[in-house]
Design a protein around this motif. Sequence first.
Motif, PDB file in Angstrom:
ATOM      1  N   TYR A 308      10.110   2.411  -4.648  1.00  0.00           N
ATOM      2  CA  TYR A 308       9.306   1.284  -5.111  1.00  0.00           C
ATOM      3  C   TYR A 308       9.528   1.053  -6.614  1.00  0.00           C
ATOM      4  CZ  TYR A 308       6.653   1.420  -0.707  1.00  0.00           C
ATOM      5  OH  TYR A 308       6.286   1.377   0.618  1.00  0.00           O
ATOM      6  N   SER A 348       1.866   6.522  -0.970  1.00  0.00           N
ATOM      7  CA  SER A 348       2.872   5.457  -1.112  1.00  0.00           C
ATOM      8  C   SER A 348       2.285   4.071  -0.865  1.00  0.00           C
ATOM      9  CB  SER A 348       4.046   5.704  -0.164  1.00  0.00           C
ATOM     10  OG  SER A 348       4.740   6.871  -0.537  1.00  0.00           O
ATOM     11  N   PHE A 352       2.182   1.047  -3.584  1.00  0.00           N
ATOM     12  CA  PHE A 352       2.726  -0.272  -3.268  1.00  0.00           C
ATOM     13  C   PHE A 352       1.693  -1.358  -3.589  1.00  0.00           C
ATOM     14  CE2 PHE A 352       3.366  -3.805  -0.290  1.00  0.00           C
ATOM     15  CZ  PHE A 352       4.686  -4.124  -0.519  1.00  0.00           C
ATOM     16  N   ILE A 368       8.786  -7.110  -4.978  1.00  0.00           N
ATOM     17  CA  ILE A 368       8.654  -5.839  -4.270  1.00  0.00           C
ATOM     18  C   ILE A 368       8.220  -6.079  -2.823  1.00  0.00           C
ATOM     19  CG2 ILE A 368       6.282  -5.411  -5.056  1.00  0.00           C
ATOM     20  CD1 ILE A 368       6.941  -2.440  -5.101  1.00  0.00           C
ATOM     21  N   THR A 372      10.876  -5.193   0.388  1.00  0.00           N
ATOM     22  CA  THR A 372      10.419  -4.246   1.422  1.00  0.00           C
ATOM     23  C   THR A 372      10.277  -4.937   2.774  1.00  0.00           C
ATOM     24  OG1 THR A 372       8.141  -4.580   0.633  1.00  0.00           O
ATOM     25  CG2 THR A 372       9.299  -2.639  -0.156  1.00  0.00           C
TER      26      THR A 372
END
Length: 381
Positions: A308, A348, A352, A368, A372
């Motif tokens: 990330y 995680s 995020f 981001i 993803t």
Amino acid sequence: MKKLFFTILMLGLIYLVAAQDSFEDFKQQEEASREQYMQEQAQAEANYYNQQDSLFTQYKEEIERLWNEFKESTPKEWVSYNSDFSGRSSVDFEEDQIQVEAVLEQEETPDQPQQEEKAKEIIKEQVKSILEEKDKITNKPILKDQVTTSNNEVIEEDEIEKAAEEIVEETKVTTFKNKDGKTMVKYQINLSLVPNHLKKRIEGYRPTIEKLCKKYDVDKSLALAIIHSESYFNPKAYNRFGNAYGMMQIVPKYAGLTMNNYIYKRNQPPTSDQLFNPEINLEMGIGYLRWLADNKWDKVANKTNRMYCVISSYNGGPGSIYKAMTGRMTKIGDKWEPMFVDLSTIDSRELFNKLKREIPFEETRKYIVTVTDNMNKFYSD
């Protein structure tokens, strides 16, 4: 004996002082030479960009005079003109559409059939140009097997001439007044990209991408998702406002300079010609993902969290993470080590959500999520 020893000692000291003075002189000369070199490089770069800006202004004005608008390439749209700007094509990889146009000044006593034939010839040549332009990795047309006619028939490589002849018969005609008050006639045809055009382009680049991912130990799903997000695998991608080039949108003065040093041992930014070469562009982009992981986020123990950080840094720079985690982009001070502890231990999903909420740049917050999502939807195999 003592006198001789004393003489030798004095001579040695004199020699050392002289040597030290000589070394200091040498250091000063080297520093002056280096400073002069850096100034010359900076001036040369400034002259280059001034020249490019001047040329850009000239052709932008000419295009606007003809078309009443200026249209240029973007990361996801490939726009090209013929030599006198009377013909234009636009390949929109995001919207799956192609538009090819010609514009001519309407004559006072127009010979309509003759003008239409001239316009059709311009469009035909523009269609052939985009369908025939080859990629430097595959040496095959960039749009090979990706364009359909109005009858939904895929244009084969060996039928481009014939297809172009048929396409121009579907030309639509409109008129408008340009900025000089002249009546201009615009001729236009529309084509479509096949539904799986993205997959077809990827297959041409996949062997190179997989080889580079193996070389730099980069997850290929991450590399593919970033290229998809940056350019839809458009080798002609260009962002004038961000000065970013090619499929992985390399900025010459930042990632480009870093990678020119890292890969090719050249202490200078790459040229636009280099960055429009897909093989160089892909190596710099994929290599930069590894460089970020090793040089900025190596202390992040959690592999997903490190990914990330790399994704966000690729778009917004490492400072975007610093800001989200510490409230500062620079001068992190005593928050530096705790930041890496947090990045290594935070859940995680929580990280995020924090990054997409607290990164200071809207573009990077969206980036981001886009990358993803692309990893999960298209490249998770």
